[in-house]
Write an enzyme that holds these catalytic residues in place. Structure first.
Site, PDB file in Angstrom:
ATOM      1  N   ARG A 160      22.969  18.361  24.737  1.00 52.10           N
ATOM      2  CA  ARG A 160      21.661  18.260  24.078  1.00 52.10           C
ATOM      3  C   ARG A 160      20.660  17.468  24.932  1.00 52.10           C
ATOM      4  O   ARG A 160      19.823  16.733  24.409  1.00 52.10           O
ATOM      5  CB  ARG A 160      21.797  17.613  22.692  1.00 52.10           C
ATOM      6  N   SER A 239      20.296  20.356  12.617  1.00 51.82           N
ATOM      7  CA  SER A 239      21.062  19.113  12.719  1.00 51.82           C
ATOM      8  C   SER A 239      20.121  17.970  13.082  1.00 51.82           C
ATOM      9  O   SER A 239      19.485  17.998  14.134  1.00 51.82           O
ATOM     10  CB  SER A 239      22.151  19.248  13.784  1.00 51.82           C
ATOM     11  N   GLU A 343      18.208  13.983  16.752  1.00 48.98           N
ATOM     12  CA  GLU A 343      18.034  15.103  17.682  1.00 48.98           C
ATOM     13  C   GLU A 343      16.572  15.551  17.771  1.00 48.98           C
ATOM     14  O   GLU A 343      16.084  15.829  18.865  1.00 48.98           O
ATOM     15  CB  GLU A 343      18.921  16.279  17.241  1.00 48.98           C
TER      16      GLU A 343
END
Length: 351
Positions: A160, A239, A343
């Site tokens: 990520r 998420s 995130e």
């Protein structure tokens, strides 16, 4: 290029949250994108680049500066090579590659947002990451003042993360190039255990690419991870927290906390994450810390379908969302000694 002043930004995000921008430009060509960026940089005006808005948390006061919405279009296949303009809808592009019989991104179906955002976050799900198929990223380098082409290695991809995320004010992605696979209509080898179980195959097996895509869409829908204007469980950024990656020492301390809190027979999820590192599940941590599906009694709550998604139930403000996020983050840390990291990108606010 379309220009609006005091323009609402909430409708441009999947959270449907955030105040207005002083100025909103919508660019439909690379030249327009570059012109807008150069104008902002030359005048010292703060710049916010918006793609699909699926990874943004914008403060209630909005953004004082120029918001640039990238709405460029372009989908080109050359054999197994794919080039996407930054503004292309990602989920639609995945469907088109599967329709063309190509494999490599079929398990990334249903992820909201634009193609240009995928390398920034190194988007991944169900055993696939875009870093596995990206060959090049064409971007405007705001420091050099020119268009540059970065190879896969130069993008510095990790979980990520990427060079683009590391230097958020330097690069504006224009185009992304991928190398896909012609496996006779079959998918890439299935890597994710849940997907394999649902498909009734073993990890490493191939299935028709269309079947893999359809299966992933069903799995994502069941977790509220496919956009639906009528379903508040999808009014989210997917998420909200990344899965923690711990050193072996930190993981041992975490495991001790788990055994103390939940019992010696409880073992949390653990996956290799490179030399000396272990990745565990943020969703597991959130749930076991007491924040179950549907948690909350205000306008921002945990999704009723997935503990990793924080949602706007229709009347929330960004501060409502952040209050919930802080409660979850702090509660997980108190329970297990692990600090969750958000995130989505925050604009004008911090967690």
């Amino acid at each position: 290029m379309q220009e609006l002043t005091d323009a609402p930004l909430a409708p441009l995000t999947t959270f449907r949250l955030g105040g207005p921008a002083t100025r909103l430009l919508t660019a439909t060509t690379d030249d327009e994108v570059i012109a807008a960026v150069r104008e902002a940089d030359a005048s010292g005006t703060p710049l916010l680049v918006i793609g699909g808005g699926s990874n943004l948390v914008i403060g209630d006061k909005g953004f004082e500066g120029t918001a640039l919405r990238i709405a460029t279009r372009g989908f080109a296949l050359d054999g197994t090579g794919l080039t996407l303009a930054a503004g292309e809808n990602w989920s639609d592009a995945v469907a088109r590659t599967v329709g063309a019989g190509l494999a490599g991104i079929e398990c990334l179906a249903g992820i909201p947002g634009s193609a240009g955002a995928t390398p920034i976050q190194n988007v991944g799900a169900y055993g696939q990451e875009v870093s596995s198929t990206i060959t090049e990223v064409v971007a405007y380098d705001r420091i050099a003042g020119e268009i540059v082409t970065l190879s896969n290695a130069e993008c510095a991809f990790s979980y990520r993360h990427s060079r683009f995320k590391e230097h958020p004010d330097r690069f504006v992605v224009l185009r992304v190039r991928f190398a896909l696979e012609d496996a006779g209509g079959l998918s890439a080898p299935v890597k994710y255990a849940e997907t394999a179980r649902t498909l009734g195959v073993g990890v490493g097996d191939r299935v028709p690419a269309a079947t893999a895509r359809e299966t992933v869409l069903k799995l994502r829908s069941g977790k509220g991870m496919v956009l639906d204007a009528e379903d508040h469980d999808t009014w989210s950024a997917g998420s909200f927290f990344t899965n923690p990656v711990l050193t072996e020492t930190a993981y041992a301390d975490f495991l001790a906390r788990v055994h103390e809190r939940l019992g010696a027979d409880v073992t949390p999820p653990a996956f290799p994450a490179g030399e000396g590192r272990v990745k565990t599940s943020a969703a597991w941590l959130i749930d076991r810390a007491g924040f179950t599906k549907g948690y909350g009694d205000g306008p921002a709550r945990i999704s009723t379908k997935h503990t990793l998604a924080l949602t706007n139930r229709g009347e929330a403000t960004t501060e409502d969302l952040l209050a919930l996020a802080r409660e979850v983050r702090d509660g997980v840390h108190a329970a297990f000694g692990v600090t969750l990291v958000n995130e989505p990108v925050t604009v004008g606010v911090t967690l």
